[in-house]
Enzyme design. Structure first.
Site, PDB file in Angstrom:
ATOM      1  N   ASP A   1      -1.094   3.692  -1.676  1.00 39.20           N
ATOM      2  CA  ASP A   1      -1.954   3.230  -2.759  1.00 39.20           C
ATOM      3  C   ASP A   1      -1.088   3.091  -4.016  1.00 39.20           C
ATOM      4  O   ASP A   1       0.091   3.472  -4.021  1.00 39.20           O
ATOM      5  CB  ASP A   1      -3.103   4.220  -2.966  1.00 39.20           C
ATOM      6  N   TYR A   2      -1.670   2.556  -5.052  1.00 36.88           N
ATOM      7  CA  TYR A   2      -0.938   2.245  -6.278  1.00 36.88           C
ATOM      8  C   TYR A   2      -0.256   3.508  -6.823  1.00 36.88           C
ATOM      9  O   TYR A   2      -0.903   4.448  -7.254  1.00 36.88           O
ATOM     10  CB  TYR A   2      -1.928   1.687  -7.305  1.00 36.88           C
TER      11      TYR A   2
END
Length: 927
Positions: A265-266
Site C-alpha cells: 500500500d502507499y
C-alpha cells in the site's frame, strides 16, 4: 493512499526524466516475446538478461508523476512495458474522469449475487483497460469488524464466506478483461485511526486469523487466481503487514501456492528487509526497494535471489496477462464509460438496496396517483452523496441525485415538493468571535486550536470543520473532550458536521486538532426555519420521503459513532411527527443509528449507490424493481452491544489492538451472546413475502471426507414477483467451540407470485473444520443446519441435523524439502499426512505441486486405502527444476486428498474434494 507534496513530486519527476533519457538501446531480439514459449520459460529468459539495477526499476515505484496512482517505468531495451496501477474497488479512481461510478463494495455485497459481482468486476476491468491501466487496485475484502471503520463501505462483509464468494466473482470479472486484479489489504486491516503506525498492532489468535480474516484472501488465490495482492498498513503481533514473512511467504506462497506479486500500500514498506519477507513491489516511491536494496545485495545483507524472486513474480504475471504481446494502449484522458456500464451500475444499485421497514405497505408508491410527494433533505438534491471518501472514490460522470430520479421516474404525474430542511455543510457560517473565548484562526497540518464556546441559546446546533489539506491526515473536532468527528480531508468531501445539544449560557471546551480552514456552525434559531418549512411540506403531502446521508465515511479516519451528520436525525423526528407516511432513504456505506425508527413508516438503505443514485432509487420507490438486497453486515441497536465496543478492541490502547472477541465477529457475536441487533445480518424485506419448507439432507457425510448436500423449497407466497436470499447456516457440536451460527451457503432467487423452486446447497468438508493450534481439525457429533433469510432464529424456521460420528480430526500435511537446489539437478522431498481423527480414510492421495516446468515424480506409492485413525501416510517425491530455471525462491505445495472426488449436477454443479495442504520454500542457486 496518501499523496506527497507537489515540490517533492516535481523534483522526483525531473530525476526520472533524466534517467529515462539515458536508457540503453533495446535488447536484440527480446527472445522472451516468443509467445510459443511457456510463461515460466519466457520469464526465466528475461531474468537471465537483467542486472540488479534493472530489477530495481521493476520492483520499486516510479513516483506519482504519472496519472496513475502507482507506476513502474518498464525497461524499453528489454521490451518490458511500463505498468500503471490504479484505484480502485468501485471503478476507476484517482479523479480520472469519464468513467462509471459504481455502487460501493458493501452495496455489491448486499446483492448476495456472484453473477452481479462478476459483472461489476467486468465493468471495472473494461474501463481500467480503456484508461491504459494494467492493474486494478481492488477489490477490498477485509472483514468489516466494526461499522465505525472508515472503509466499511469499501469492503464487502463481516462474514468471510460472503466476502469470499463476492470477492472471487469480482476478481474473475476484472481479470476476464485482461486487467490484473490486486486484492487488498492483506491481511488484518480493520481501522484507520492508527493505520500505518505501530499503534495498530493487532493481537489476534491464530484461530480467528485463519477462520475469519484470511479465508477471503485464500479464495482469491485458490479460486480466482488473483494476479496480485496488496499488503496493508496493520501490524500483526509485532510484524508489519508488508514485512510479515510468516504470512507473506509461509501462508500466502507455501501453503496457498500464490504465484503472483505482492505490492505495498502507499508507503507501507518500512524496511529493505521487507523484500526478504515476501513483498515484491514498493509503491509509489523507491524508498527501500531502490538504491538501498541494491546496496544491501552488494553488501551481502540480502541474498541475490531476493530481488530475482521479486522480479520473477512480477514478470510472470505480466506474461500471463500478455502485457508483452499487447502493452496497455488506453489513455487516462479518454471517456470510457458506456451505456451498458451505466445500466449495470443501476442494476447493481437496485439489487443491493435493502428495505428495512415497510409498515402498512407504504411502499411501493404509485407514480400516477396519490397526491403530493414531499422530498426532504440536503442529500436529496443540494448535497447528494454517491460514494465514500479516499482512494475508493470515483468521480461520477453523469450523476443523478435522488430528487432528479424521483422527478423523472417513468409514469410520474404526481406533484413533487422539495425542501432541503437543513443547510448544506458548506453553507454553515463561521462561529463568531462573540461565542468563543478567542477567535478561530486557520490551523496548519498538525496544528491545533482550543477555545471555550458559550452557547447563545438552548437547542440543537450543527458544528462543522473544513480540512483543506487533501493529504489523508485527519482533523478532529471535540467538545468537552468528546470527539465529534474526524475529517481526513479526502475527496470528495472536505467539510464534516455533527449535531450537538447545548444549553444557553453554558460554556464548553472546543478543540480542533489538525489542519482546518473553517470552523462553522448553525444555531437552533438558524435551523428552526428550515426544519419548519420541511414540516409544512410534509403536512401538505400524502407521503414524505426524507433522504439522509453519511458523507463522513472515508479512508484515513474512523467514525466516532454511528450518528448521521448534521441535524438529520432531528429533521426526521420533526417530519415523521407531521406525516405518519414518512419514508426514510439512507445513503451511507455502513450502519447508522436510527433513534427515530419507531416513528417512520418505511426505511430504505441504498448504501452508497454510485452515480445512478436517483435512477435506482426511483425504480425501488415506485416498484419498478424489487428491493432484493440483504444486509451483508449487522446493524447494532447500540454501540455498547458491538463486539468491538471496548476501546481496547477498537481502535486500541497502549500500542495494541486486542481482537479478544476471537471468532465472534459480527452476527456470530450477537448470536453467541444473545444480543438482539437493530437489524440482523442477512435481513432484507421485499414487496412480496417468501416461505421456506421441506429442508432435508440429500446425501450424508459418511466418513467426514464427503460433502453434505441438502435441499429445500422456497415459495413466493405473495402477490407480486420478487427476490429473496435463501441463507444456510451451520451449528457445530459444542465441543468445537464455534459460534452458534456460521454461514455456509446462500442463493439469491427471483420468483413469480405463487412460484416455488427447490434449492440445493453443498456443505463442504472444509466448512465443518475449525483451526486448532497450527492446523485444521474437526469434531465428531451432531451438526445442525438452519435455513431462512436472516441470521437470527426468528428468520431460520427450517432446521435439520446430521450426525458426524467420525471425522478426519487434526490430520495435517508436513513437507520436508531441502533449503536449496540447483537447476537441472534432482532433489528429494518428503510429504506426510499425520495420524489423527476417528475416521478410516478410504481414498488417500498425496500430491506435490511444483512451479511450471519442474518435474515431479513419486518414489513408490503416494496413495493409501483404508487408512486407520492412528496411521500416518508418507511419500517421497523426486523434484527436478529445469536447467533453464532462474535463480530465486520457489514454493512447493503438498496436498493430501482425504477422500474421493464428489460432483453434483444441475444448477449447483460442482466438484468437492476434501484436501489439506501445506508447503515449503526452496531456493535455486544460480548455475
Amino acid at each position: 493512499m496518501r499523496r506527497m507534496p507537489l515540490a517533492a513530486l516535481l523534483s522526483l519527476s525531473a530525476i526520472l526524466a533524466v534517467r529515462a533519457a539515458h536508457a540503453a538501446p533495446q535488447a536484440a531480439g527480446c527472445a522472451w516475446r516468443n509467445d510459443h514459449l511457456s510463461t515460466a520459460r519466457r520469464t526465466a529468459l528475461l531474468l537471465h538478461a537483467l542486472t540488479p539495477g534493472d530489477e530495481t526499476d521493476l520492483i520499486a515505484g516510479a513516483g506519482t508523476h504519472e496519472p496513475y496512482v502507482f507506476y513502474t517505468r518498464g525497461l524499453k531495451r528489454f521490451c518490458i512495458p511500463p505498468m500503471g496501477l490504479e484505484d480502485g474497488p468501485a471503478g476507476v479512481g484517482d479523479k480520472l474522469g469519464g468513467v462509471t461510478a459504481l455502487p460501493a463494495g458493501v452495496a455489491l455485497a448486499a446483492t448476495w449475487d456472484p453473477s452481479l459481482a462478476r459483472r461489476y468486476g467486468a465493468v471495472i476491468g473494461a474501463e481500467q483497460k480503456a484508461k491504459g491501466t494494467a492493474v486494478d487496485l481492488g477489490p477490498t475484502v477485509n472483514i468489516d469488524r466494526d461499522p465505525r471503520w472508515g472503509r466499511s463501505f469499501e469492503s464487502l462483509s463481516e462474514d468471510p464466506y460472503l466476502a469470499a464468494r463476492i470477492g472471487v466473482a469480482e476478481i474473475r470479472g476484472i481479470q476476464s478483461t485482461g486487467v490484473m486484479a490486486q486484492v487488498k489489504h492483506f491481511a488484518v486491516y480493520n481501522q484507520e485511526t492508527y493505520r500505518n503506525t505501530p499503534e495498530d498492532d493487532v493481537i489476534v489468535s491464530p484461530r480467528a486469523l485463519h477462520e475469519i480474516y484470511l479465508p477471503a484472501f485464500r479464495a482469491a488465490v485458490r479460486r480466482a487466481h488473483v494476479a496480485s495482492i496488496m499488503c496493508g498498513y496493520a501490524t500483526i503481533g509485532g510484524h508489519e503487514s508488508c514485512g510479515d514473512k510468516a504470512l507473506l511467504t509461509g501462508v500466502l506462497r507455501a501453503d496457498w501456492g500464490f504465484r503472483g506479486f505482492v505490492t505495498s500500500d502507499y508507503q507501507a514498506i518500512h524496511a529493505t528487509a521487507d523484500a526478504a519477507a515476501g513483498a515484491d513491489m514498493e509503491q509509489p516511491f523507491a524508498t527501500y526497494f531502490g538504491a538501498r536494496l541494491t546496496q544491501a545485495v552488494a553488501a551481502g545483507k540480502l541474498a541475490r535471489s531476493v530481488p530475482e524472486t521479486m522480479t520473477r513474480h512480477i514478470l510472470a504475471e505480466m506474461f500471463r496477462f500478455r502485457l508483452f504481446d499487447h502493452p496497455p494502449q488506453g489513455s487516462t484522458t479518454a471517456i470510457v464509460a458506456t451505456r451498458a456500464d451505466r445500466l449495470a451500475a443501476t442494476r447493481i444499485a437496485e439489487a443491493g438496496t435493502v428495505l428495512l421497514k415497510n409498515d402498512g405497505n407504504v411502499l411501493p408508491l404509485d407514480p400516477g396517483h396519490g397526491g403530493t410527494i414531499a422530498v426532504i433533505g440536503p442529500a436529496a438534491s443540494i448535497q447528494p452523496v454517491y460514494a465514500g471518501g479516499g482512494s475508493a472514490n470515483v468521480v461520477p460522470m453523469q450523476p443523478v441525485p435522488p430528487l432528479a430520479g424521483i422527478d423523472h421516474a417513468p409514469g410520474m404525474t404526481r406533484h413533487v415538493d422539495y425542501v432541503a430542511g437543513l443547510p448544506a455543510d458548506k453553507a454553515l457560517t463561521p462561529i463568531p468571535p462573540s461565542a468563543l473565548s478567542g477567535p478561530f484562526r486557520p490551523t496548519p497540518l498538525h496544528g491545533s486550536f482550543q477555545a471555550v464556546l458559550t452557547a447563545p441559546e438552548t437547542g440543537t446546533y450543527v458544528l462543522g470543520i473544513t480540512n483543506p489539506c487533501h493529504c489523508y491526515a485527519p482533523t478532529d473536532l471535540s467538545l468537552d473532550g468528546r470527539e465529534l468527528l474526524s475529517d481526513p480531508g479526502t475527496p470528495p468531501v472536505s467539510t464534516y458536521s455533527a449535531a450537538v445539544q447545548l444549553r444557553k449560557g453554558e460554556r464548553y471546551r472546543l478543540g480542533v486538532t489538525g489542519a482546518a480552514s473553517r470552523l462553522t456552525w448553525a444555531t437552533p434559531s438558524t435551523l428552526r426555519p428550515d426544519i419548519a418549512r420541511a414540516v409544512a411540506a410534509a403536512r401538505r403531502a400524502a407521503v414524505a420521503i426524507v433522504v439522509v446521508a453519511d458523507d463522513t465515511e472515508s479512508e484515513a479516519a474512523d467514525r466516532p459513532d454511528l450518528d448521521l451528520p448534521s441535524a438529520q436525525n432531528r429533521l426526521i423526528e420533526a417530519v415523521s411527527s407531521a406525516n405518519p407516511h414518512t419514508v426514510v432513504v439512507i445513503d451511507a456505506g455502513a450502519p447508522v443509528a436510527m433513534p427515530w425508527l419507531g416513528k417512520v413508516a418505511a426505511v430504505v438503505d441504498a448504501w452508497y449507490p454510485g452515480e445512478t443514485n436517483g435512477t435506482a432509487l426511483a425504480a425501488i420507490l415506485f416498484g419498478k424493481a424489487d428491493p432484493g438486497g440483504h444486509l451483508p453486515v449487522t446493524f447494532p441497536a447500540h454501540l455498547a452491544d458491538m463486539p468491538t465496543a471496548p476501546v481496547a478492541r477498537f481502535p486500541g490502547t497502549g500500542g495494541r489492538v486486542d481482537y479478544s472477541e476471537g471468532i465472534d465477529v459480527g452476527y456470530r457475536w450477537y448470536s453467541a451472546h444473545h444480543v438482539r441487533p437493530l437489524f440482523p445480518f442477512g435481513f432484507g424485506l421485499s414487496y412480496t413475502h417468501f416461505a421456506f419448507s421441506d429442508l432435508k439432507v440429500v446425501s450424508g457425510p459418511g466418513d467426514g471426507t464427503r460433502p453434505v448436500v441438502v435441499s429445500a423449497l422456497v415459495t413466493n407466497a405473495g402477490k407480486v414477483a420478487g427476490s429473496d436470499v435463501a441463507q444456510l447456516y451451520l451449528r457445530f457440536p459444542r465441543s468445537a467451540g464455534e459460534a452458534p451460527l456460521k454461514l455456509v451457503g446462500f442463493r439469491r432467487v427471483r420468483l413469480a407470485p405463487g412460484q416455488s423452486k427447490r434449492l440445493r446447497f453443498t456443505v463442504t468438508p472444509r466448512q465443518t473444520w475449525w483451526w486448532h493450534g497450527s492446523g485444521w481439525t474437526a469434531s465428531p457429533g451432531t451438526y445442525r443446519l438452519y435455513l431462512g433469510d436472516a441470521a437470527d432464529h426468528a428468520h431460520l424456521a427450517q432446521r435439520v441435523s446430521f450426525p458426524m460420528p467420525h471425522t478426519v480430526g487434526a490430520r495435517n500435511v508436513l513437507v520436508e524439502a531441502p533449503e536449496q537446489a540447483i537447476p537441472g539437478q534432482p532433489v528429494k522431498v518428503k510429504v506426510s499426512l499425520s495420524a489423527g481423527g476417528e475416521a478410516t480414510l478410504r481414498h488417500v492421495r498425496l500430491r506435490l505441486d511444483a512451479p511450471a516446468g519442474w518435474r515431479v515424480s513419486a518414489i513408490g506409492s503416494a496413495a493409501g486405502e483404508g487408512i486407520q485413525p492412528g496411521e500416518a501416510v508418507r511419500a517421497t517425491f523426486t523434484v527436478t527444476p529445469p536447467g533453464w530455471a532462474a535463480a530465486g525462491t520457489y514454493a512447493l505445495r503438498a496436498v493430501a486428498q482425504l477422500g474421493a472426488r464428489h460432483c453434483t449436477r444441475g444448477a449447483d454443479a460442482g466438484c468437492v474434494t476434501a484436501t489439506r495442504d501445506s508447503g515449503a520454500m526452496i531456493t535455486l542457486a544460480a548455475r
